[in-house]
Design an enzyme around this catalytic site. Sequence first.
Site, PDB file in Angstrom:
ATOM      1  N   ILE A   1      -0.577   3.734  10.100  1.00  0.00           N
ATOM      2  CA  ILE A   1      -1.873   3.319   9.544  1.00  0.00           C
ATOM      3  C   ILE A   1      -2.612   2.357  10.469  1.00  0.00           C
ATOM      4  O   ILE A   1      -3.834   2.323  10.474  1.00  0.00           O
ATOM      5  CB  ILE A   1      -1.694   2.735   8.123  1.00  0.00           C
ATOM      6  N   ASN A  20       1.828  -8.597  -0.678  1.00  0.00           N
ATOM      7  CA  ASN A  20       2.446  -9.379  -1.745  1.00  0.00           C
ATOM      8  C   ASN A  20       1.447 -10.464  -2.153  1.00  0.00           C
ATOM      9  O   ASN A  20       0.398 -10.625  -1.527  1.00  0.00           O
ATOM     10  CB  ASN A  20       3.793  -9.964  -1.307  1.00  0.00           C
ATOM     11  N   GLY A  27       7.790  -3.460   5.367  1.00  0.00           N
ATOM     12  CA  GLY A  27       7.143  -2.153   5.285  1.00  0.00           C
ATOM     13  C   GLY A  27       5.787  -2.105   5.959  1.00  0.00           C
ATOM     14  O   GLY A  27       5.579  -2.673   7.025  1.00  0.00           O
ATOM     15  N   VAL A  28       4.854  -1.429   5.296  1.00  0.00           N
ATOM     16  CA  VAL A  28       3.512  -1.257   5.858  1.00  0.00           C
ATOM     17  C   VAL A  28       2.811  -2.609   6.039  1.00  0.00           C
ATOM     18  O   VAL A  28       2.090  -2.808   7.010  1.00  0.00           O
ATOM     19  CB  VAL A  28       2.666  -0.280   5.004  1.00  0.00           C
ATOM     20  N   ASP A  29       3.036  -3.545   5.128  1.00  0.00           N
ATOM     21  CA  ASP A  29       2.395  -4.857   5.243  1.00  0.00           C
ATOM     22  C   ASP A  29       2.864  -5.565   6.510  1.00  0.00           C
ATOM     23  O   ASP A  29       2.052  -6.132   7.253  1.00  0.00           O
ATOM     24  CB  ASP A  29       2.695  -5.686   3.994  1.00  0.00           C
ATOM     25  N   GLY A  37       7.427   1.388  -1.697  1.00  0.00           N
ATOM     26  CA  GLY A  37       8.538   0.914  -0.872  1.00  0.00           C
ATOM     27  C   GLY A  37       9.441  -0.008  -1.677  1.00  0.00           C
ATOM     28  O   GLY A  37       9.995   0.387  -2.709  1.00  0.00           O
ATOM     29  N   VAL A  38       9.547  -1.256  -1.242  1.00  0.00           N
ATOM     30  CA  VAL A  38      10.451  -2.198  -1.911  1.00  0.00           C
ATOM     31  C   VAL A  38      10.039  -2.494  -3.354  1.00  0.00           C
ATOM     32  O   VAL A  38      10.870  -2.920  -4.149  1.00  0.00           O
ATOM     33  CB  VAL A  38      10.593  -3.523  -1.128  1.00  0.00           C
TER      34      VAL A  38
END
Length: 167
Positions: free
Chosen positions: A11, A24, A32-34, A121-122
């Site tokens: 991304i 979060n 993950g993506v963050d 994800g998580v």
Amino acid sequence: MPVIDVVRGDITAEDVDAIVTAANESLMGGGGVDGAIHRAAGPRLARAGAALAPCEPGEAVATPAFDLDPPVRHVIHAVGPIWEGGGHGEVDTLSSCYRRSLEVADEIGARTVAFPAIATGVYGFPADRAAQIAVSTIRATPTSVAHVRLVAFDAATHDLLVAALHG
């Protein structure tokens, strides 16, 4: 309604005005993506996020994209729900993430936006249900965004998003 397409990839490399991150509540980066978006955008992203935190689940806010390559100008931080079995408003919260992200995109003038699979994800949201919610919410949300790209990190998520888009 925007044109919606699905791709598999990174991304942070998308050719869009804004990318959405599955944030979060602290908006200071995570896994993950963050984590990938924060690494690509550089440390100023976490500082900008911290100044806007906390952000409640289902909400979204925008910051500059900092070190991400143009044309990406903004990161939209959307806080997804933690899956607790589905009886705690998780579906409504996830839908709100997509809706609020499009509203924020309109506020900042973004015409092209890339979304990850938020909360899968998580946070544990079932990916098949999340794909359906993403597509149906984007289709139902009035927006000036012309093009939405749903970016899957893996083949399984890509296939679920394609099925939701064409199902």
